[in-house]
Structures are given as structure tokens and as C-alpha cells.
Design an enzyme around this catalytic site. Structure first.
Site, PDB file in Angstrom:
ATOM      1  N   LYS A 117       0.839  -1.212   0.000  1.00  0.00           N
ATOM      2  CA  LYS A 117       0.000   0.000   0.000  1.00  0.00           C
ATOM      3  C   LYS A 117       0.871   1.259   0.000  1.00  0.00           C
ATOM      4  O   LYS A 117       0.536   2.238  -0.655  1.00  0.00           O
ATOM      5  CB  LYS A 117      -0.936   0.013   1.211  1.00  0.00           C
ATOM      6  CG  LYS A 117      -2.115  -0.935   1.073  1.00  0.00           C
ATOM      7  CD  LYS A 117      -3.158  -0.634   2.145  1.00  0.00           C
ATOM      8  CE  LYS A 117      -4.324  -1.598   2.099  1.00  0.00           C
ATOM      9  NZ  LYS A 117      -5.251  -1.419   3.212  1.00  0.00           N
ATOM     10  N   LYS A 198      -4.641 -11.186  -6.752  1.00  0.00           N
ATOM     11  CA  LYS A 198      -5.816 -11.310  -5.870  1.00  0.00           C
ATOM     12  C   LYS A 198      -6.944 -10.396  -6.346  1.00  0.00           C
ATOM     13  O   LYS A 198      -6.673  -9.264  -6.761  1.00  0.00           O
ATOM     14  CB  LYS A 198      -5.354 -10.891  -4.467  1.00  0.00           C
ATOM     15  CG  LYS A 198      -6.355 -11.046  -3.368  1.00  0.00           C
ATOM     16  CD  LYS A 198      -5.860 -10.368  -2.096  1.00  0.00           C
ATOM     17  CE  LYS A 198      -5.992  -8.867  -2.161  1.00  0.00           C
ATOM     18  NZ  LYS A 198      -5.984  -8.157  -0.887  1.00  0.00           N
ATOM     19  N   LYS A 201     -10.484  -4.695  -4.285  1.00  0.00           N
ATOM     20  CA  LYS A 201     -11.378  -3.528  -4.406  1.00  0.00           C
ATOM     21  C   LYS A 201     -10.720  -2.416  -5.193  1.00  0.00           C
ATOM     22  O   LYS A 201     -11.380  -1.644  -5.860  1.00  0.00           O
ATOM     23  CB  LYS A 201     -11.646  -2.953  -3.001  1.00  0.00           C
ATOM     24  CG  LYS A 201     -12.709  -3.624  -2.201  1.00  0.00           C
ATOM     25  CD  LYS A 201     -12.827  -2.873  -0.865  1.00  0.00           C
ATOM     26  CE  LYS A 201     -13.428  -3.729   0.210  1.00  0.00           C
ATOM     27  NZ  LYS A 201     -13.221  -3.183   1.558  1.00  0.00           N
TER      28      LYS A 201
HETATM   29  P1  TYM Z   1     -10.706  -6.103   4.050  1.00  0.00           P
HETATM   30  O1  TYM Z   1     -11.775  -5.101   4.305  1.00  0.00           O
HETATM   31  O2  TYM Z   1      -9.650  -5.779   3.032  1.00  0.00           O
HETATM   32  O3  TYM Z   1     -11.341  -7.488   3.615  1.00  0.00           O
HETATM   33  C1  TYM Z   1     -12.363  -8.114   4.371  1.00  0.00           C
HETATM   34  C2  TYM Z   1     -12.165  -9.625   4.315  1.00  0.00           C
HETATM   35  O4  TYM Z   1     -12.197 -10.093   2.955  1.00  0.00           O
HETATM   36  C3  TYM Z   1     -11.070 -10.942   2.727  1.00  0.00           C
HETATM   37  N1  TYM Z   1     -10.674 -10.830   1.308  1.00  0.00           N
HETATM   38  C4  TYM Z   1     -10.517 -11.888   0.491  1.00  0.00           C
HETATM   39  N2  TYM Z   1     -10.677 -13.205   0.693  1.00  0.00           N
HETATM   40  C5  TYM Z   1     -10.444 -14.026  -0.365  1.00  0.00           C
HETATM   41  N3  TYM Z   1     -10.087 -13.585  -1.599  1.00  0.00           N
HETATM   42  C6  TYM Z   1      -9.924 -12.263  -1.859  1.00  0.00           C
HETATM   43  N4  TYM Z   1      -9.584 -11.838  -3.060  1.00  0.00           N
HETATM   44  C7  TYM Z   1     -10.138 -11.343  -0.775  1.00  0.00           C
HETATM   45  N5  TYM Z   1     -10.076  -9.989  -0.661  1.00  0.00           N
HETATM   46  C8  TYM Z   1     -10.398  -9.692   0.616  1.00  0.00           C
HETATM   47  C9  TYM Z   1      -9.997 -10.391   3.652  1.00  0.00           C
HETATM   48  O5  TYM Z   1      -8.992 -11.351   3.896  1.00  0.00           O
HETATM   49  C10 TYM Z   1     -10.801 -10.057   4.884  1.00  0.00           C
HETATM   50  O6  TYM Z   1     -10.963 -11.203   5.702  1.00  0.00           O
HETATM   51  N6  TYM Z   1      -7.475  -5.526   7.828  1.00  0.00           N
HETATM   52  C11 TYM Z   1      -8.770  -6.109   7.471  1.00  0.00           C
HETATM   53  C12 TYM Z   1      -9.908  -5.633   8.339  1.00  0.00           C
HETATM   54  C13 TYM Z   1      -9.740  -5.826   9.811  1.00  0.00           C
HETATM   55  C14 TYM Z   1      -9.780  -7.066  10.503  1.00  0.00           C
HETATM   56  C15 TYM Z   1      -9.658  -6.729  11.883  1.00  0.00           C
HETATM   57  C16 TYM Z   1      -9.921  -8.398  10.101  1.00  0.00           C
HETATM   58  C17 TYM Z   1      -9.583  -4.846  10.731  1.00  0.00           C
HETATM   59  N7  TYM Z   1      -9.538  -5.375  11.993  1.00  0.00           N
HETATM   60  C18 TYM Z   1      -9.645  -7.731  12.855  1.00  0.00           C
HETATM   61  C19 TYM Z   1      -9.901  -9.379  11.090  1.00  0.00           C
HETATM   62  C20 TYM Z   1      -9.775  -9.046  12.450  1.00  0.00           C
HETATM   63  C21 TYM Z   1      -9.091  -5.729   6.041  1.00  0.00           C
HETATM   64  O7  TYM Z   1      -8.642  -4.733   5.541  1.00  0.00           O
HETATM   65  O8  TYM Z   1     -10.013  -6.533   5.429  1.00  0.00           O
END
Ligand code: TYM
Length: 336
Positions: A117, A198, A201
Site C-alpha cells: 500500500k 488477488k 477492491k
Molecule cells: P478487508 O476489508 O480488506 O477485507 C475483508 C475480508 O475479505 C477478505 N478478502 C478476500 N478473501 C479471499 N479472496 C480475496 N480476493 C479477498 N479480498 C479480501 C480479507 O482477507 C478479509 O478477511 N485488515 C482487514 C480488516 C480488519 C480485521 C480486523 C480483520 C480490521 N480489523 C480484525 C480481522 C480481524 C481488512 O482490511 O479486510
């Protein structure tokens, strides 16, 4: 006498920063819904994390409501899951500060997501580096046993484990050391236009992702152009050359709930045209009711805000006493 066993605590989070895609749904949200009822679920809309890259304030507010509506439309039931917004529970930011003061800088500089990022930003905000510590605070405040996530978040949960162990060693047993839960299929849904990357978004090229709110035309567009290969057999494979077909099959598996052998038998002797046709139908029919519920829920923002207020209250009841325990452990004089 039998001692009642404590229900497994589950915590996960998701950012209100742009349209969710089927990677988010299949990697994370579907797992959260599946665990509801049997486990104690906390699902957090992480707005504090979202501002680690610049956000337009009015858009952030709107996206926070939209994500809440979408999660409920996907099957998160606020009666069974504590669904809340991160900034509504101040303990997250407070605990993050304490954890900042036990975590070496080098641990953060190693984080893959930070490096990726940061490369894309002209000026990197301190919050972006600190991001995984806030995530650790999220998880640790709830005595979390399991963190269901996609594979891209695994390194952050491993860091959370290291931080918990370090704190426990320095100040005495305080935190439960959580474990990441990652599905075999769906851990990493890949871009339909490029199965080496991957699904993300931030990639807004048409045909890269299918958004959860997409209708039949967008789904058809993306699946029709999805990358496959020159082989003819339709089978799951870890061969990088077959990553496109493998990705399509995983998506099919997770939307239908069928096993891998069942799917391979179903497509035996058929071509990629059949796979793509069936996949379009399955995705369209699975997303249709979600899209309809979503539109309905969005039409009543006051009800969404009411549900979030209840969620915040439930979350505070767990996070605030835990945060007080942390403050005491580090030696703060508490106000009398
Ligand atoms: P975020 O918002 O980017 O994504 C949310 C969830 O979606 C999963 N994900 C995917 N899984 C499979 N294939 C993909 N292409 C894919 N893209 C996204 C992510 O792995 C995630 O589980 N840092 C985290 C948010 C967060 C969090 C937490 C998660 C903040 N605090 C505490 C767990 C526990 C994030 O940015 O997810």
C-alpha cells in the site's frame, strides 16, 4: 457436574472503503454467516482502518451504512452477531496506543500489505504503518479465539499473536492468543481478468471483479471474459498455469456448497463454455436475493443506525472492561 464450556469467540473486521466483491464474500463473510449461532460472533465495520488512506468524509459515512446493509443482506443477523462500527467503541483506539508501546517498529515494517500500500501512496500516513496494531487491538479486546479471514490477512493475525504473547510475558496473562481461520477454497479469490493477482477492491478495471451488488449483465461480462487455459479437462489444480480455471471452480464450489469430486463429475467431458454458463447462473441466482435485501435495507438508514447503536453497546460491554484491565496491567493510576 458438567462445567458449561465457553462458546468459541469469533472476531473479524471489514473496511467500509469501496464496493465489496465476491472475494470478500467467499473468503470472509460466508464463513462469518456459517459460524453464527454456534459461536459468539463479533463483526466490526472498521472505519478507523479505512482512514489510513485518504477518504472523503461524506462518502465514508455513506459507505459505512452501505457496508452494514450489505453484511445484513449477506446473512449477518444482528440478533446473533454483535455487528458494530469500530469508532463507536473508543477502547479500540485506546488499546491500540498501549500496544504501540510494546511493539517494535521492525515488526510493522515487515508487513507485506503495508509495503504494497505504501508503494502506491505519494505520502505515507503514520496510520498506515500502525494499521496492524489497531487490528491487533480489535481482536485482543474481545478475548478472541478465532479470526476468520482471507489469506491476505494471515500475516496481521500472526502479528497479533506475537503482540499478545509479548504483552502477556511483560505484564502477566491478559490476552487470549487468537488463531487465524482460513478456508481451503476461497482463501484467495483471484482476479477474473488476471488469475495471478488477488481480486481486489482497488482494481476497478471492468471484468476484474464481480461486486456483490452486481446484476446479471456485469456478472455475464466478467465471467465471459474470465481467463482460462488451453487444457480441456475441468478439474481443480494447483498448477499455476491452470490458476484461472481453478479460481472459477473454487467460486462455483463456494456458491453451490458441492464437493470437489461432485463438481469434477458434473463437468466431466464438458468444455469451458459449460463451466462458464453454469457459473454465471449460479452467481446470478446467489447474488440476486442479497442485492434485493440490500436495496430494501438501505432505504431505511434510521433502522441501520438503530441496529448499529445496539451492536456498539454490546461491543462496549466486552471491550471496555478488557481495556481497563490492560490500563491497570501497564501501571496507570486509575481515576477514582
Ligand atoms: P478487508 O476489508 O480488506 O477485507 C475483508 C475480508 O475479505 C477478505 N478478502 C478476500 N478473501 C479471499 N479472496 C480475496 N480476493 C479477498 N479480498 C479480501 C480479507 O482477507 C478479509 O478477511 N485488515 C482487514 C480488516 C480488519 C480485521 C480486523 C480483520 C480490521 N480489523 C480484525 C480481522 C480481524 C481488512 O482490511 O479486510
Amino acid at each position: 457436574m458438567t462445567v458449561p464450556t465457553k462458546k468459541t469467540r469469533v472476531f473479524s473486521g471489514i473496511q467500509p472503503s469501496g464496493a465489496l466483491h465476491i472475494g470478500n464474500y467467499l473468503g470472509a463473510i460466508q464463513q462469518w454467516v456459517a459460524g453464527q449461532g454456534q459461536k459468539t460472533n463479533f463483526i466490526c465495520v472498521v472505519d478507523l482502518h479505512a482512514i489510513t488512506v485518504p477518504q472523503e468524509p461524506a462518502a465514508l459515512r455513506q459507505q459505512t451504512r452501505e457496508l452494514t446493509a450489505l453484511l445484513i443482506a449477506c446473512g449477518i443477523d444482528p440478533q446473533q452477531t454483535t455487528l458494530f462500527v469500530q469508532s463507536h467503541v473508543r477502547a479500540h483506539a485506546e488499546c491500540c496506543w498501549i500496544l504501540n508501546c510494546v511493539t517494535p517498529l521492525g515488526w510493522l515494517e515487515r508487513m507485506t500489505q503495508y509495503k504494497q500500500k505504501a508503494q502506491k501512496q505519494e505520502s505515507v500516513l503514520v496510520g498506515l504503518l500502525d494499521y496492524p496494531i489497531l487490528q491487533a487491538a480489535d481482536i485482543l479486546l474481545y478475548d478472541t479465539d478465532e479470526v476468520p479471514i482471507g489469506e491476505d490477512q494471515k500475516q496481521h493475525v500472526e502479528l497479533t499473536r506475537d503482540i499478545a504473547q509479548r504483552f502477556n510475558y511483560q505484564f502477566g496473562e491478559t490476552f487470549v492468543v487468537p488463531k487465524p481461520v482460513i478456508r481451503e477454497s476461497g482463501a484467495r479469490i483471484m482476479g477474473l481478468n488476471d488469475p495471478t493477482a488477488k481480486m481486489s477492491k482497488s482494481d476497478t478495471v471492468r471484468g476484474h471483479a464481480i461486486r456483490i451488488t452486481d446484476g446479471p449483465d456485469e456478472i455475464k461480462y466478467a465471467i465471459k471474459r474470465a481467463v482460462t487455459d488451453a487444457h480441456s479437462q475441468i478439474s481443480f489444480s494447483s498448477d499455476p498455469e491452470r490458476a484461472g480455471v481453478n479460481n472459477l471452480l473454487q467460486i462455483y464450489q463456494l456458491f453451490t456448497g458441492k464437493t470437489r469430486p461432485e463438481i469434477e463429475a458434473h463437468f466431466a467431458g464438458k468444455g469451458y463454455g459449460a463451466l462458464k454458463g453454469d457459473l454465471m447462473d449460479v452467481i446470478t441466482e446467489s447474488l440476486r436475493p442479497i442485492r434485493e435485501r440490500y436495496q430494501h435495507l438501505l432505504a431505511d438508514p434510521a433502522e441501520l443506525d438503530r441496529l448499529l447503536a445496539i451492536g456498539a453497546e454490546q461491543a462496549r460491554a466486552v471491550a471496555e472492561p478488557k481495556c481497563r484491565e490492560v490500563l491497570e496491567r501497564v501501571g496507570f493510576l486509575r481515576p477514582s
